[in-house]
Scaffold this motif. Structure first.
Motif, PDB file in Angstrom:
ATOM      1  N   THR A   1     -37.357  24.554  16.898  1.00  0.00           N
ATOM      2  CA  THR A   1     -35.925  24.461  16.574  1.00  0.00           C
ATOM      3  C   THR A   1     -35.125  25.235  17.611  1.00  0.00           C
ATOM      4  OG1 THR A   1     -36.201  26.341  15.085  1.00  0.00           O
ATOM      5  CG2 THR A   1     -36.192  24.174  14.084  1.00  0.00           C
TER       6      THR A   1
ATOM      7  N   ASN B   1     -29.180  26.266  11.394  1.00  0.00           N
ATOM      8  CA  ASN B   1     -28.447  27.194  10.513  1.00  0.00           C
ATOM      9  C   ASN B   1     -29.219  27.462   9.221  1.00  0.00           C
ATOM     10  OD1 ASN B   1     -28.193  24.882   9.068  1.00  0.00           O
ATOM     11  ND2 ASN B   1     -25.948  24.831   9.031  1.00  0.00           N
ATOM     12  N   ARG B   2     -30.512  27.087   9.235  1.00  0.00           N
ATOM     13  CA  ARG B   2     -31.426  27.382   8.124  1.00  0.00           C
ATOM     14  C   ARG B   2     -30.996  26.701   6.822  1.00  0.00           C
ATOM     15  NH1 ARG B   2     -34.039  33.165   9.609  1.00  0.00           N
ATOM     16  NH2 ARG B   2     -33.956  32.835  11.843  1.00  0.00           N
ATOM     17  N   CYS B   3     -30.505  25.454   6.942  1.00  0.00           N
ATOM     18  CA  CYS B   3     -30.023  24.744   5.742  1.00  0.00           C
ATOM     19  C   CYS B   3     -31.175  24.202   4.899  1.00  0.00           C
ATOM     20  CB  CYS B   3     -29.092  23.601   6.150  1.00  0.00           C
ATOM     21  SG  CYS B   3     -29.961  22.227   6.947  1.00  0.00           S
ATOM     22  N   GLY B   4     -32.350  23.990   5.510  1.00  0.00           N
ATOM     23  CA  GLY B   4     -33.516  23.542   4.752  1.00  0.00           C
ATOM     24  C   GLY B   4     -33.662  22.036   4.612  1.00  0.00           C
TER      25      GLY B   4
ATOM     26  N   CYS C   1     -34.648  19.815   6.713  1.00  0.00           N
ATOM     27  CA  CYS C   1     -35.895  19.311   7.316  1.00  0.00           C
ATOM     28  C   CYS C   1     -37.057  19.451   6.330  1.00  0.00           C
ATOM     29  CB  CYS C   1     -36.192  20.032   8.628  1.00  0.00           C
ATOM     30  SG  CYS C   1     -36.083  21.824   8.500  1.00  0.00           S
TER      31      CYS C   1
ATOM     32  N   GLY D   1     -35.657  30.976   5.723  1.00  0.00           N
ATOM     33  CA  GLY D   1     -34.785  29.860   6.101  1.00  0.00           C
ATOM     34  C   GLY D   1     -35.195  29.173   7.388  1.00  0.00           C
TER      35      GLY D   1
ATOM     36  N   CYS E   1     -32.084  16.282  10.600  1.00  0.00           N
ATOM     37  CA  CYS E   1     -31.472  17.605  10.783  1.00  0.00           C
ATOM     38  C   CYS E   1     -29.982  17.414  11.098  1.00  0.00           C
ATOM     39  CB  CYS E   1     -32.146  18.371  11.924  1.00  0.00           C
ATOM     40  SG  CYS E   1     -31.209  19.856  12.364  1.00  0.00           S
ATOM     41  N   PRO E   2     -29.091  17.922  10.259  1.00  0.00           N
ATOM     42  CA  PRO E   2     -27.661  17.657  10.462  1.00  0.00           C
ATOM     43  C   PRO E   2     -27.118  18.290  11.737  1.00  0.00           C
ATOM     44  CG  PRO E   2     -28.001  19.184   8.624  1.00  0.00           C
ATOM     45  CD  PRO E   2     -29.360  18.723   9.056  1.00  0.00           C
ATOM     46  N   ARG E   3     -27.856  19.223  12.341  1.00  0.00           N
ATOM     47  CA  ARG E   3     -27.360  19.890  13.553  1.00  0.00           C
ATOM     48  C   ARG E   3     -28.150  19.487  14.803  1.00  0.00           C
ATOM     49  NH1 ARG E   3     -23.784  23.912  12.375  1.00  0.00           N
ATOM     50  NH2 ARG E   3     -24.296  25.017  14.285  1.00  0.00           N
TER      51      ARG E   3
ATOM     52  N   ALA F   1     -31.044  20.103  15.569  1.00  0.00           N
ATOM     53  CA  ALA F   1     -31.679  21.326  16.073  1.00  0.00           C
ATOM     54  C   ALA F   1     -33.194  21.210  16.154  1.00  0.00           C
ATOM     55  CB  ALA F   1     -31.311  22.500  15.161  1.00  0.00           C
ATOM     56  N   VAL F   2     -33.767  20.140  15.547  1.00  0.00           N
ATOM     57  CA  VAL F   2     -35.228  19.986  15.618  1.00  0.00           C
ATOM     58  C   VAL F   2     -35.574  19.266  16.917  1.00  0.00           C
ATOM     59  CG1 VAL F   2     -37.288  19.014  14.534  1.00  0.00           C
ATOM     60  CG2 VAL F   2     -35.449  19.923  13.104  1.00  0.00           C
TER      61      VAL F   2
END
Ligand SMILES: Cc1cc2nc3c(=O)[nH]c(=O)nc-3n(C[C@H](O)[C@H](O)[C@H](O)COP(=O)(O)O)c2cc1C
Ligand code: SF4
Ligand code: SF4
Length: 245
Positions: free
Chosen positions: A187, A192-195, A197, A211, A229-231, A233-234
């Protein structure tokens, strides 16, 4: 006439295809292959479909498992849709053979080319190309739904000979190692550690530690964690930061 459509989907294309088909057929329902793997995949419908993505030029493990346990009424019309990005190779023949081992007959096997979910090789491509693939897919699904309604046998679609030769060997070499292929996920600073994924993973393979996602070595390579992943980031390997999802 009733139809049950089993669907496995990492990034949404197969789910779209399964739902589109169900909408064109009377009394059709869509069932999750992942949920079916917890219980007995037994149906009483007279038409049964399996819709799934091609992964590494063959069947994803969940579909192999479904094919080895599926129970359908005698004489049921069995069909499959292999959703892919242009390299269906021998996937539908693999499914036909697995079903034949259990005396089940695959009446029709359709290859549906859709935008690619394999982001390390560039991903879905330009919007225009994606829309063209969706348009062709709609046409194929129209024709398939008419065949399913009539219980009409169709062909089992395959890729060209070079694909079947080269890539079937690649599938066999890769398949036993899928679980550990998650070593290449990481990542970036946008996480932002939203979870999300962890929630979308069908294999409970993403575990959060304070997170932060960690991959556990039982991956099915569906790429849901990366795609959803909404950002964005993965990442997977070195190339994915360059490519959109
Ligand atoms: C790990 C992985 C392997 C893939 N292998 C193939 C392949 O061998 N041939 C192909 O045409 N597409 C391949 N794809 C692309 C997907 O089959 C295609 O994008 C499909 O539409 C994804 O469906 P889904 O959104 O339901 O997961 C692969 C995708 C992933 C993530
Ligand atoms: S979905 Fe993306 S942002 Fe959310 S925890 Fe996972 S990597 Fe981080
Ligand atoms: S870790 Fe990611 S790629 Fe692997 S099974 Fe889970 S969601 Fe799919």
């Amino acid at each position: 006439m009733t139809t049950t459509i089993y669907v496995f989907s990492g990034t949404g294309n197969s789910l779209w295809a399964a739902r589109s088909l169900a909408a064109k057929l009377p009394c059709a329902r869509v069932e999750s292959v992942v949920r079916a793997s917890c219980g007995s995949p037994r149906v009483d419908s007279d038409s049964v479909g399996i819709v799934f993505p091609v992964h590494m030029w063959g069947l994803p493990p969940r579909v192999v498992e479904l094919a080895s346990r599926l129970e359908v009424p005698a004489g049921a019309y069995l069909f499959a849709v292999a959703v892919n990005a242009g390299q269906v190779a021998r996937t539908l023949v693999q499914l036909r053979e697995l079903l034949e081992e259990r005396s089940l007959k695959l009446a029709a096997g359709e290859s549906l080319v859709m935008p690619s979910s394999y982001i390390p090789w560039g991903g879905p491509g330009p919007k225009r190309k994606q829309e063209a693939r969706f348009e062709q897919a709609r046409e194929k699904l129209d024709a398939l739904s008419a065949r399913v309604a009539r219980h009409e046998p169709g062909q089992i679609e395959v890729g060209p000979l070079w694909q079947r030769l080269a890539f079937t060997a690649a599938y066999k070499a890769t398949y036993p190692h899928l679980g550990r292929m998650d070593r290449r996920f990481w990542t970036d600073e946008r996480c932002n550690r939203c979870g999300a994924c962890a929630r979308v993973c069908p294999a409970a393979n993403v575990v959060l530690d304070s997170g932060k996602p960690h991959w556990q070595g039982r991956c099915e390579q569906c790429f849901a964690c990366l795609q959803w992943c909404p950002r964005q980031a993965v990442q997977y390997g070195k190339k994915t930061p360059r490519y959109p999802r």
